[in-house]
Write a protein that holds these residues in place. Structure first.
Motif, PDB file in Angstrom:
ATOM      1  N   VAL A   1       0.830  -1.207   0.000  1.00 18.95           N
ATOM      2  CA  VAL A   1       0.000   0.000   0.000  1.00 18.95           C
ATOM      3  C   VAL A   1       0.863   1.255   0.000  1.00 18.95           C
ATOM      4  CG1 VAL A   1      -1.854   1.260   1.149  1.00 18.95           C
ATOM      5  CG2 VAL A   1      -1.787  -1.245   1.286  1.00 18.95           C
ATOM      6  N   ILE A   2       0.590   2.142  -0.960  1.00 20.27           N
ATOM      7  CA  ILE A   2       1.178   3.475  -0.991  1.00 20.27           C
ATOM      8  C   ILE A   2       0.027   4.463  -0.790  1.00 20.27           C
ATOM      9  CG2 ILE A   2       2.383   5.191  -2.391  1.00 20.27           C
ATOM     10  CD1 ILE A   2       3.549   2.830  -3.980  1.00 20.27           C
ATOM     11  N   GLY A   3       0.238   5.455   0.055  1.00 13.97           N
ATOM     12  CA  GLY A   3      -0.829   6.417   0.313  1.00 13.97           C
ATOM     13  C   GLY A   3      -0.357   7.839   0.125  1.00 13.97           C
ATOM     14  N   THR A   4      -1.296   8.738  -0.208  1.00 17.99           N
ATOM     15  CA  THR A   4      -0.965  10.157  -0.246  1.00 17.99           C
ATOM     16  C   THR A   4      -1.843  10.910   0.743  1.00 17.99           C
ATOM     17  OG1 THR A   4      -2.563  10.934  -1.908  1.00 17.99           O
ATOM     18  CG2 THR A   4      -0.520   9.920  -2.725  1.00 17.99           C
ATOM     19  N   ALA A   5      -1.310  12.046   1.203  1.00 19.32           N
ATOM     20  CA  ALA A   5      -2.041  12.934   2.102  1.00 19.32           C
ATOM     21  C   ALA A   5      -1.579  14.357   1.821  1.00 19.32           C
ATOM     22  CB  ALA A   5      -1.788  12.555   3.558  1.00 19.32           C
ATOM     23  N   GLY A   6      -2.257  15.329   2.403  1.00 17.37           N
ATOM     24  CA  GLY A   6      -1.923  16.723   2.130  1.00 17.37           C
ATOM     25  C   GLY A   6      -1.130  17.404   3.222  1.00 17.37           C
ATOM     26  N   THR A   7      -0.853  16.698   4.317  1.00 12.52           N
ATOM     27  CA  THR A   7      -0.108  17.276   5.424  1.00 12.52           C
ATOM     28  C   THR A   7       0.856  16.231   6.000  1.00 12.52           C
ATOM     29  OG1 THR A   7      -1.722  16.575   7.096  1.00 12.52           O
ATOM     30  CG2 THR A   7      -2.076  18.741   6.078  1.00 12.52           C
ATOM     31  N   LYS A   8       1.846  16.705   6.757  1.00 19.53           N
ATOM     32  CA  LYS A   8       2.773  15.797   7.437  1.00 19.53           C
ATOM     33  C   LYS A   8       2.008  14.919   8.420  1.00 19.53           C
ATOM     34  CE  LYS A   8       6.903  14.460   9.089  1.00 19.53           C
ATOM     35  NZ  LYS A   8       6.563  13.718  10.311  1.00 19.53           N
ATOM     36  N   GLU A   9       1.052  15.510   9.140  1.00 24.69           N
ATOM     37  CA  GLU A   9       0.228  14.753  10.090  1.00 24.69           C
ATOM     38  C   GLU A   9      -0.526  13.633   9.378  1.00 24.69           C
ATOM     39  OE1 GLU A   9      -3.539  15.515  13.189  1.00 24.69           O
ATOM     40  OE2 GLU A   9      -3.008  17.013  11.678  1.00 24.69           O
ATOM     41  N   GLY A  10      -1.084  13.958   8.212  1.00 25.10           N
ATOM     42  CA  GLY A  10      -1.807  12.957   7.442  1.00 25.10           C
ATOM     43  C   GLY A  10      -0.907  11.839   6.956  1.00 25.10           C
ATOM     44  N   MET A  11       0.282  12.193   6.480  1.00 26.52           N
ATOM     45  CA  MET A  11       1.232  11.178   6.016  1.00 26.52           C
ATOM     46  C   MET A  11       1.637  10.254   7.162  1.00 26.52           C
ATOM     47  SD  MET A  11       3.511  13.707   3.634  1.00 26.52           S
ATOM     48  CE  MET A  11       4.876  12.576   3.453  1.00 26.52           C
ATOM     49  N   ASP A  12       1.888  10.825   8.327  1.00 22.05           N
ATOM     50  CA  ASP A  12       2.256  10.009   9.491  1.00 22.05           C
ATOM     51  C   ASP A  12       1.139   9.034   9.850  1.00 22.05           C
ATOM     52  OD1 ASP A  12       4.672  11.309   9.650  1.00 22.05           O
ATOM     53  OD2 ASP A  12       4.087  12.660  11.278  1.00 22.05           O
ATOM     54  N   LEU A  13      -0.115   9.510   9.759  1.00 20.03           N
ATOM     55  CA  LEU A  13      -1.263   8.658  10.086  1.00 20.03           C
ATOM     56  C   LEU A  13      -1.394   7.514   9.079  1.00 20.03           C
ATOM     57  CD1 LEU A  13      -3.558   8.550  12.212  1.00 20.03           C
ATOM     58  CD2 LEU A  13      -4.984   9.817  10.590  1.00 20.03           C
ATOM     59  N   VAL A  14      -1.161   7.811   7.806  1.00 24.04           N
ATOM     60  CA  VAL A  14      -1.233   6.800   6.748  1.00 24.04           C
ATOM     61  C   VAL A  14      -0.186   5.703   6.991  1.00 24.04           C
ATOM     62  CG1 VAL A  14      -0.855   6.415   4.273  1.00 24.04           C
ATOM     63  CG2 VAL A  14      -2.246   8.350   5.041  1.00 24.04           C
ATOM     64  N   LEU A  15       1.017   6.113   7.362  1.00 27.04           N
ATOM     65  CA  LEU A  15       2.070   5.139   7.675  1.00 27.04           C
ATOM     66  C   LEU A  15       1.719   4.331   8.925  1.00 27.04           C
ATOM     67  CD1 LEU A  15       5.195   7.383   6.991  1.00 27.04           C
ATOM     68  CD2 LEU A  15       4.450   5.418   5.625  1.00 27.04           C
ATOM     69  N   LYS A  16       1.166   5.006   9.918  1.00 29.26           N
ATOM     70  CA  LYS A  16       0.785   4.339  11.171  1.00 29.26           C
ATOM     71  C   LYS A  16      -0.254   3.248  10.925  1.00 29.26           C
ATOM     72  CE  LYS A  16      -1.538   5.333  15.576  1.00 29.26           C
ATOM     73  NZ  LYS A  16      -2.259   6.372  16.352  1.00 29.26           N
ATOM     74  N   HIS A  17      -1.125   3.461   9.938  1.00 25.23           N
ATOM     75  CA  HIS A  17      -2.191   2.501   9.651  1.00 25.23           C
ATOM     76  C   HIS A  17      -1.761   1.397   8.684  1.00 25.23           C
ATOM     77  CE1 HIS A  17      -4.767   5.344  11.753  1.00 25.23           C
ATOM     78  NE2 HIS A  17      -5.726   4.445  11.737  1.00 25.23           N
ATOM     79  N   GLY A  18      -0.471   1.399   8.284  1.00 28.03           N
ATOM     80  CA  GLY A  18       0.021   0.234   7.550  1.00 28.03           C
ATOM     81  C   GLY A  18       0.552   0.454   6.159  1.00 28.03           C
ATOM     82  N   ALA A  19       0.564   1.715   5.672  1.00 26.38           N
ATOM     83  CA  ALA A  19       1.110   1.955   4.334  1.00 26.38           C
ATOM     84  C   ALA A  19       2.615   1.753   4.337  1.00 26.38           C
ATOM     85  CB  ALA A  19       0.766   3.365   3.862  1.00 26.38           C
ATOM     86  N   ALA A  20       3.130   1.202   3.230  1.00 24.67           N
ATOM     87  CA  ALA A  20       4.576   1.015   3.106  1.00 24.67           C
ATOM     88  C   ALA A  20       5.282   2.353   2.907  1.00 24.67           C
ATOM     89  CB  ALA A  20       4.876   0.085   1.935  1.00 24.67           C
TER      90      ALA A  20
END
Length: 330
Positions: A177-196
């Motif tokens: 899983v690769i994810g995108t977000a619009g903020t550093k907080e969002g990116m951290d959350l995406v990684l926390k939930h399992g994105a590579a």
């Protein structure tokens, strides 16, 4: 069991902006039929689709006014119909679709649309299960043909409620899983939930990073949250034979059909309420497994009081970066 006859609920008397969401303190408490459950609502999920319906822009002109918005709630069973067998008063439950509206102190739902809330989840998390998790599950049903070992999914807009569920379900299904977000907080959350990996879709050149992360071939699956902004890009970077699943869009977009020809790709979309019975069964199984085993955990971004429903509707559409569910607390 509640003996109350009236309750507080949001009522919409006319389609329009967030200001049409009004608290009515004297709405009759709904009465469950033989197959229904009356739930004392502790928390109600706010979803973008609620705002589209409220504004009258979602093909809803036939809906009787006034109405109470909201499909997803969590709470305590207050009363059950004569034919209900799975639940009893006092059970903690989540509801994925109701009959009378979710932005209220009580709601009724068919027994088939009610699930037992796991003890490790709060009511606010339970109210974030319905539309977000079931939409994510159906997105993967649409992309099933591209489930192969080592395949990659790009969740384009992964930090919102649906996106985070897509990340968790994708990882559980064995995809990278690769994810995108619009903020550093969002990116951290995406990684926390399992994105590579996670990238900022507001940064110039982030698409190059997505291609680099997929060895230049592009993702095999793209789950798209904002097609009017990203669909053309998705069609350029999707792997040959890949599939783009449109979950959300807020406008029109111009595309080059030749991109579909060169990539032999598929662009598809769905409306959750169109799911046939066999897909509903499959979605139930995925969500139930994820909740039971603990790999599916809704993330709550912000809680609001019932009278703050207009603010919740404003902020779910106009924000600098979504990071989970927005929830009304009763």
């Amino acid at each position: 069991m509640s003996g109350r006859k009236e309750m507080r609920a949001i009522r919409v008397a006319n389609y329009g902006g967030p200001e049409v969401l009004k608290v009515d303190p004297k709405v009759p408490v709904p009465v469950p039929s033989d197959t229904q459950v009356l739930v004392e609502v502790k928390a109600a999920g706010v979803n973008p689709v609620d705002t589209y319906i409220r504004s009258g822009s979602f093909g809803t002109t036939g809906r009787p006014l006034p109405y109470t918005p909201g499909s997803d709630v969590a709470g305590i069973v207050s009363k059950v119909g004569a034919k209900v067998t799975k639940f009893k008063p006092g059970d903690k439950v989540y509801v994925i679709r109701n009959v009378s509206g979710g932005y209220a102190e009580f709601t009724v739902a068919e027994e088939t649309n009610v699930g037992k809330l796991p003890t490790h989840l709060s009511f606010s998390q339970g109210a974030g299960i319905g539309v977000p998790c079931y939409s994510a599950s159906r997105a993967y049903i649409k992309a099933k043909g591209n489930f192969k070992p080592g395949n990659t999914v790009l969740v384009h807009g992964a930090s919102g409620a649906v996106g985070l569920a897509c990340v968790q379900i994708g990882k559980a299904k064995g995809l990278t899983v690769i994810g995108t977000a619009g903020t550093k907080e969002g990116m951290d959350l995406v990684l926390k939930h399992g994105a590579a990996q996670a990238f900022n879709h507001k940064e110039q050149g982030y698409i190059d990073k997505v291609l680099e992360a997929t060895n230049g071939t592009g993702p095999d699956i793209i789950i798209e949250m904002l097609a009017n902004v990203n669909l053309d890009t998705d069609m350029k970077i999707i792997n040959k034979g890949g599939i783009i699943v449109v979950v959300g869009s807020r406008g029109n977009v111009e595309i080059a059909p030749r991109l579909l020809m060169f990539k032999e790709s598929i662009v598809t979309g769905f409306a959750l309420w169109n799911a046939p019975p066999e897909e509903i069964v499959e979605m139930h199984q995925v969500i139930s497994e994820g909740l039971t085993k603990g790999w599916l955990v809704p993330s709550v971004q912000k809680e609001y009081k019932l009278e703050e429903a207009p603010l919740a509707h404003e902020e779910i559409i106009n924000n600098t970066g979504t990071t989970g569910n927005r929830i009304l607390i009763m």
